[in-house]
Design a protein around this motif. Structure first.
Motif, PDB file in Angstrom:
ATOM      1  N   GLY A  59     -46.092  15.890 -34.075  1.00 57.10           N
ATOM      2  CA  GLY A  59     -44.907  15.968 -34.937  1.00 57.10           C
ATOM      3  C   GLY A  59     -44.450  17.401 -35.133  1.00 57.10           C
ATOM      4  O   GLY A  59     -44.837  18.308 -34.399  1.00 57.10           O
ATOM      5  N   THR A  60     -43.647  17.603 -36.145  1.00 52.48           N
ATOM      6  CA  THR A  60     -43.178  18.958 -36.466  1.00 52.48           C
ATOM      7  C   THR A  60     -42.744  19.009 -37.934  1.00 52.48           C
ATOM      8  O   THR A  60     -42.855  18.010 -38.655  1.00 52.48           O
ATOM      9  CB  THR A  60     -42.024  19.377 -35.526  1.00 52.48           C
ATOM     10  OG1 THR A  60     -41.748  20.758 -35.724  1.00 52.48           O
ATOM     11  CG2 THR A  60     -40.762  18.573 -35.760  1.00 52.48           C
ATOM     12  N   ALA A  61     -42.270  20.139 -38.346  1.00 52.98           N
ATOM     13  CA  ALA A  61     -41.745  20.291 -39.704  1.00 52.98           C
ATOM     14  C   ALA A  61     -40.665  21.361 -39.688  1.00 52.98           C
ATOM     15  O   ALA A  61     -40.628  22.192 -38.774  1.00 52.98           O
ATOM     16  CB  ALA A  61     -42.872  20.685 -40.654  1.00 52.98           C
ATOM     17  N   GLN A  62     -39.819  21.301 -40.673  1.00 56.22           N
ATOM     18  CA  GLN A  62     -38.777  22.322 -40.797  1.00 56.22           C
ATOM     19  C   GLN A  62     -38.859  22.959 -42.169  1.00 56.22           C
ATOM     20  O   GLN A  62     -39.090  22.267 -43.164  1.00 56.22           O
ATOM     21  CB  GLN A  62     -37.410  21.698 -40.595  1.00 56.22           C
ATOM     22  CG  GLN A  62     -37.197  21.211 -39.164  1.00 56.22           C
ATOM     23  CD  GLN A  62     -35.776  20.824 -38.890  1.00 56.22           C
ATOM     24  OE1 GLN A  62     -35.023  20.496 -39.801  1.00 56.22           O
ATOM     25  NE2 GLN A  62     -35.384  20.842 -37.627  1.00 56.22           N
ATOM     26  N   VAL A  63     -38.673  24.256 -42.195  1.00 61.46           N
ATOM     27  CA  VAL A  63     -38.626  24.991 -43.459  1.00 61.46           C
ATOM     28  C   VAL A  63     -37.226  25.581 -43.570  1.00 61.46           C
ATOM     29  O   VAL A  63     -36.827  26.378 -42.717  1.00 61.46           O
ATOM     30  CB  VAL A  63     -39.696  26.099 -43.499  1.00 61.46           C
ATOM     31  CG1 VAL A  63     -39.581  26.916 -44.772  1.00 61.46           C
ATOM     32  CG2 VAL A  63     -41.088  25.511 -43.367  1.00 61.46           C
ATOM     33  N   LEU A  64     -36.499  25.162 -44.577  1.00 64.31           N
ATOM     34  CA  LEU A  64     -35.099  25.570 -44.771  1.00 64.31           C
ATOM     35  C   LEU A  64     -34.297  25.433 -43.470  1.00 64.31           C
ATOM     36  O   LEU A  64     -33.543  26.332 -43.076  1.00 64.31           O
ATOM     37  CB  LEU A  64     -35.029  27.008 -45.312  1.00 64.31           C
ATOM     38  CG  LEU A  64     -35.600  27.202 -46.718  1.00 64.31           C
ATOM     39  CD1 LEU A  64     -35.736  28.666 -47.072  1.00 64.31           C
ATOM     40  CD2 LEU A  64     -34.740  26.496 -47.766  1.00 64.31           C
ATOM     41  N   GLY A  65     -34.541  24.345 -42.775  1.00 63.55           N
ATOM     42  CA  GLY A  65     -33.788  24.045 -41.555  1.00 63.55           C
ATOM     43  C   GLY A  65     -34.328  24.689 -40.291  1.00 63.55           C
ATOM     44  O   GLY A  65     -33.767  24.490 -39.213  1.00 63.55           O
ATOM     45  N   LEU A  66     -35.409  25.467 -40.392  1.00 64.85           N
ATOM     46  CA  LEU A  66     -35.958  26.146 -39.214  1.00 64.85           C
ATOM     47  C   LEU A  66     -37.243  25.446 -38.767  1.00 64.85           C
ATOM     48  O   LEU A  66     -38.111  25.156 -39.605  1.00 64.85           O
ATOM     49  CB  LEU A  66     -36.255  27.614 -39.538  1.00 64.85           C
ATOM     50  CG  LEU A  66     -35.055  28.449 -39.967  1.00 64.85           C
ATOM     51  CD1 LEU A  66     -35.503  29.755 -40.592  1.00 64.85           C
ATOM     52  CD2 LEU A  66     -34.152  28.722 -38.768  1.00 64.85           C
ATOM     53  N   ASP A  67     -37.349  25.212 -37.469  1.00 62.91           N
ATOM     54  CA  ASP A  67     -38.474  24.433 -36.952  1.00 62.91           C
ATOM     55  C   ASP A  67     -39.732  25.309 -36.847  1.00 62.91           C
ATOM     56  O   ASP A  67     -39.679  26.420 -36.318  1.00 62.91           O
ATOM     57  CB  ASP A  67     -38.114  23.884 -35.574  1.00 62.91           C
ATOM     58  CG  ASP A  67     -39.078  22.805 -35.146  1.00 62.91           C
ATOM     59  OD1 ASP A  67     -38.708  21.624 -35.256  1.00 62.91           O
ATOM     60  OD2 ASP A  67     -40.214  23.127 -34.739  1.00 62.91           O
ATOM     61  N   ILE A  68     -40.854  24.776 -37.318  1.00 62.98           N
ATOM     62  CA  ILE A  68     -42.078  25.600 -37.305  1.00 62.98           C
ATOM     63  C   ILE A  68     -42.658  25.762 -35.901  1.00 62.98           C
ATOM     64  O   ILE A  68     -43.464  26.643 -35.664  1.00 62.98           O
ATOM     65  CB  ILE A  68     -43.173  25.027 -38.240  1.00 62.98           C
ATOM     66  CG1 ILE A  68     -43.611  23.633 -37.807  1.00 62.98           C
ATOM     67  CG2 ILE A  68     -42.743  25.038 -39.672  1.00 62.98           C
ATOM     68  CD1 ILE A  68     -44.898  23.177 -38.472  1.00 62.98           C
ATOM     69  N   ARG A  69     -42.237  24.924 -34.979  1.00 62.10           N
ATOM     70  CA  ARG A  69     -42.762  25.067 -33.613  1.00 62.10           C
ATOM     71  C   ARG A  69     -42.026  26.157 -32.833  1.00 62.10           C
ATOM     72  O   ARG A  69     -42.628  26.832 -32.011  1.00 62.10           O
ATOM     73  CB  ARG A  69     -42.613  23.738 -32.857  1.00 62.10           C
ATOM     74  CG  ARG A  69     -43.715  22.727 -33.164  1.00 62.10           C
ATOM     75  CD  ARG A  69     -43.493  21.511 -32.292  1.00 62.10           C
ATOM     76  NE  ARG A  69     -44.434  20.453 -32.552  1.00 62.10           N
ATOM     77  CZ  ARG A  69     -45.584  20.303 -31.891  1.00 62.10           C
ATOM     78  NH1 ARG A  69     -45.927  21.162 -30.970  1.00 62.10           N
ATOM     79  NH2 ARG A  69     -46.385  19.291 -32.172  1.00 62.10           N
TER      80      ARG A  69
END
Lengths: 312, 285
Positions: A59-69
């Protein structure tokens, strides 16, 4: 549409053969978000994964719209992080240390020095800013950690157990600072703690983790608003008639043991209406409480819950 | 966020370019170096060979003095061997300087858990290592290739352009030998500093690797009747490559190419160790 602060998309983290975070999915958009959970629930791992310190296994995640990958450097540029453990260069003065951190965040030398002084004054270390960090007390070290996290003006402040080891006065000061920053509207706060009171005092939203999975999400603001509609009444006299009268006004009512009536008030109905009905029925009101579903209740309920695939 | 207001406010000013941020660490790292009186004194001592060599070059071209002290045509032969000798002397100083400065670069950050604060910013591990490496590299440059090139220029200016052009390879050898020395020593010091959090132990280890490796290599050569034992001795490997660059013939039976490969493997090993240790958090699997 506002950008979510944190968006989890089937996020999974694995250390060797151990699953630390499993299939976390959800969206958090509040100005202040609390991460709760017992020790080992995966709170710090989630934070460290959002900061790119741990590799994502699925999976992945976004912080304030920015992808952590793919955009971890951009994320780090807009995030301020206060780690749980002591993290300093002990033989540096506080102002030199904070200035170094500001410069590493990309602030020019002069601006970094100016912001370092301001941040130290803001957290209450103005008078001690030329002292070496190694000479600081535990409370001062926590404040210095907070100063380094805010010196570059982040858009998201991540605090990992910020009140650890603080005495009551220092804790109050830390909580007040977090509330102030939250209310400044200049940044979002993510607070990771196992202290329910800290989260309750500072957060609008709460995400509860257990064994690396999400077991509960709660919007504390809405809960607080909803709690106002629940009342618990201890009455003497014709309880059944009193309950009937309340039902007649549109309330949901249940008579419980110990002369207690639980009622859900309708929109527009106020407490004085209950007093009026009680007076008409000649019912003695011995106690009247709003139901207080505290964060502790929410947390304990969540801990009893079986993990549910880590989704909100 | 004015001081008198004491309220939180974001930052809307300019930012430095991302590529330049490693220099912040170099600046901060270099700043504290000369607080130590020992280091300042030792650094001054490291410059003595330069002054002596410069004086020799001057004497070599001063006919009056040569005649006065009846030295004949010249005091010394100024050729590649002369510059190689100078650089060899500096290698010894560089080892000690590295053992003294190197361990203080990374081990305090590791001991104080400070790495997490570096890497939660837009600052990569490569930039961190580069920044720290440049502290040592700058310091070692001041006692190796910079004075070496100054000496070459002095000799060139006194002997004329023909000498300079004919011996241009010496300048190249000075630069390449010094850069190789600086790179190997800096990486070794940083790697050991990253693995041993206690600064004095890390310093002892740096010297230990140099001397123990040399002793072990000599023992291997003696017992096995081979020259492969030199592969364990970093100072010998450096000398072998230097001799080759200065066109002085073979220093030992070990070919310079093998010595180069060994030094590359050592550097790669150091980078691997740094890669393992320079992390915000250690993952316990």
């Amino acid at each position: 549409m506002t950008t979510p602060v944190i968006q989890l998309d089937h996020l999974g983290v694995r250390f060797g053969k151990r699953d630390i975070l499993t299939d976390l999915t959800g969206t958090l958009s509040g100005r202040s978000i609390g991460l709760l959970g017992p020790n080992g629930a995966g709170k710090s791992t989630l934070i460290n994964t959002l900061l790119g310190f741990y590799q994502v296994s699925s999976g992945t995640a976004q912080v304030l719209g920015l992808d952590i990958r793919t955009q971890i450097q951009q994320i780090r540029a807009i995030v301020g992080y206060m780690p749980e453990n002591d993290a300093f260069i002990y033989n540096m003065t506080a102002v030199a240390f904070i200035r170094l951190m500001a410069e590493l965040s990309g602030l020019p030398t002069e601006a970094a020095l100016e912001r370092a002084h301001e941040a130290l004054f803001y957290v209450g270390l103005g008078e001690a800013r030329y002292r070496k960090l190694g000479t600081y007390s535990l409370g001062m070290k926590q404040m210095a950690k907070l100063a380094q996290a805010i010196v570059h003006g982040p858009k998201l402040l991540i605090l990992d157990e910020p009140t650890n080891g603080l005495d009551p006065a220092a804790r109050q000061r830390m909580i007040r600072l977090i509330q102030e920053m939250r209310d400044s509207k200049d940044l979002h706060v993510v607070l990771c703690s196992h202290l329910l009171r800290d989260v309750e005092e500072t957060c609008e939203e709460v995400l509860i983790l257990k064994q690396g999975q999400i077991v509960h999400y709660s919007n504390l603001e809405e809960e607080r608003r909803a709690n106002k509609k629940f009342v618990e009444i201890e009455a003497g006299g014709d309880q059944a008639g009193f309950a009937e009268a309340l039902q007649g006004m549109g309330c949901e009512c249940a008579v419980a043991a110990g002369n207690r009536i639980k009622a859900v008030l309708t929109d527009g109905m106020e407490i004085r209406d209950i007093y009026r009905v009680a007076a008409q029925r000649d019912v003695q009101l011995r106690r009247l409480n709003y139901r207080r579903d505290t964060l502790e209740d929410i947390f304990m309920k969540a801990m009893e819950t079986e993990t549910a695939n880590g989704r909100l | 966020m004015a001081v008198y207001k004491r309220s939180y406010k974001g930052y809307n000013g300019a930012y430095t370019p991302e590529w330049s941020r490693f220099r912040v660490l170099t600046r901060y790292g270099s700043r504290g170096l000369f607080k130590s009186k020992f280091l300042t004194g030792f650094f001054a001592v490291c410059l003595f060979p330069f002054l002596i060599t410069a004086a020799l070059i001057y004497l070599n071209h001063n006919a009056t003095i040569l005649a006065m002290f009846k030295f004949g045509k010249n005091v010394v032969n100024i050729d590649s061997s002369f510059f190689s000798q100078y650089l060899q002397t500096q290698v010894g100083f560089a080892f000690i300087l590295t053992a003294f400065v190197g361990p203080g670069l990374i081990s305090p950050d590791l001991a104080n858990n400070a790495l997490v604060l570096y890497f939660c910013r837009p600052f990569t591990r490569t930039e961190y290592v580069t920044g720290k490496l440049l502290v040592l590299a700058t310091l070692l440059s001041y006692i190796t290739w910079i004075p070496g090139l100054v000496l070459f220029t002095i000799e060139g200016s006194l002997s004329g352009w023909h000498w300079m052009i004919a011996n241009f390879y010496i300048a190249v050898a000075i630069i390449l030998s010094s850069l190789m020395l600086i790179l190997v020593l800096s990486l070794l010091a940083l790697a050991l500093s990253a693995w041993v959090k206690w600064k004095p132990v890390a310093g002892a280890l740096v010297l230990g690797v140099m001397f123990f490796g040399t002793g072990f290599g000599a023992a291997v050569n003696g017992i096995m009747r081979t020259s492969e034992g030199y592969l364990f001795s970093i100072p010998t490997l450096l000398t072998i490559v230097m001799h080759s660059l200065f066109r002085l013939g073979r220093f030992t039976d070990l070919p310079p190419a093998e010595a180069c490969i060994a030094l590359l493997i050592i550097s790669a090993g150091c980078l691997f160790l740094l890669g393992r240790k320079i992390r915000a958090y250690e993952v316990v699997r």
